[in-house]
Write an enzyme that holds these catalytic residues in place. Structure first.
Site, PDB file in Angstrom:
ATOM      1  N   ALA A   1      42.634  34.069   0.034  1.00  0.00           N
ATOM      2  CA  ALA A   1      42.561  34.137  -0.778  1.00  0.00           C
ATOM      3  C   ALA A   1      42.384  33.600  -1.851  1.00  0.00           C
ATOM      4  CB  ALA A   1      44.007  35.026  -0.824  1.00  0.00           C
ATOM      5  N   ASP A   2      41.938  35.108  -3.265  1.00  0.00           N
ATOM      6  CA  ASP A   2      41.934  34.844  -4.004  1.00  0.00           C
ATOM      7  C   ASP A   2      42.032  36.155  -5.255  1.00  0.00           C
ATOM      8  OD1 ASP A   2      39.842  31.925  -5.959  1.00  0.00           O
ATOM      9  OD2 ASP A   2      39.569  34.339  -6.526  1.00  0.00           O
TER      10      ASP A   2
END
Length: 192
Positions: free
Chosen positions: A70-71
């Site tokens: 994830a970012d």
């Protein structure tokens, strides 16, 4: 069920996985330079970086494991606000955010073997007007220093938030409803 691997060092993401009932997961953090091509929208940006993290994470995982990358980024007027380098930068960010609406975007990638799915979530957050003294007091807590946009909605940063439109958990760093639907497509069940 396949082994789940969270490819993130974020304690908030680890906490959120546990909150939705995923207790038994490994943590493996790939080394990735978080760069991206110019001209991408905010959602395209976080999706791009999440996919780059997933490509790097492939070397850390075996084909039958399900792994998650994830970012999360904060955008004000389409300008990215990362983690502040120092207290002065934290103050500049928080001053720019106060009394205004901004967007928090998270890109999430789920992989197993050769299969990869990437999606993103966007949440609108409106800060209340705040005095410089309040912002400096918040910075002194140390909470803003390791967070995109220089605030944590799950902590004292919540006292700066007037309104939130969208997924609260997305602002913490992981849109759990979207992730649960993605994991469901990989055979993970949450209510069995």
């Amino acid at each position: 069920m396949a082994k789940i691997v969270l490819c993130s060092a974020s304690p908030r993401r680890q906490e959120l996985l546990r909150r939705i009932g995923i207790e038994n997961f490994d943590i493996r953090v790939p080394e990735v330079e978080e760069s991206f091509p110019a001209g991408l929208t905010p959602r395209e940006t976080v999706e791009y970086i999440s996919r780059e993290k997933a490509q790097a994470a492939r070397a850390l995982c075996v084909p039958d494991e399900i792994f998650i990358t994830a970012d999360t980024m904060v955008f004000l007027d389409h300008q990215r606000l990362g983690k502040p380098r120092d207290e002065a930068e934290a103050l500049r960010m928080l001053t720019a955010l106060q009394g205004r609406c901004h967007t928090v975007c998270t890109g999430v990638t789920v992989c197993r073997g050769d299969r990869m799915e990437t999606e993103s979530e966007a949440t609108e957050v409106t800060f209340r007007p705040a005095s410089e003294a309040e912002l400096l007091g918040y910075i002194r807590t140390g909470e803003p220093m390791d967070k995109a946009g220089a605030y944590g909605v799950q902590g004292k940063g919540a006292l700066l938030v007037e309104k939130l439109n969208g997924d609260f958990f997305n602002v913490m760093g992981l849109p759990v409803l979207r992730l649960s639907r993605m994991l469901g497509r990989f055979g993970v069940s949450f209510f069995d």
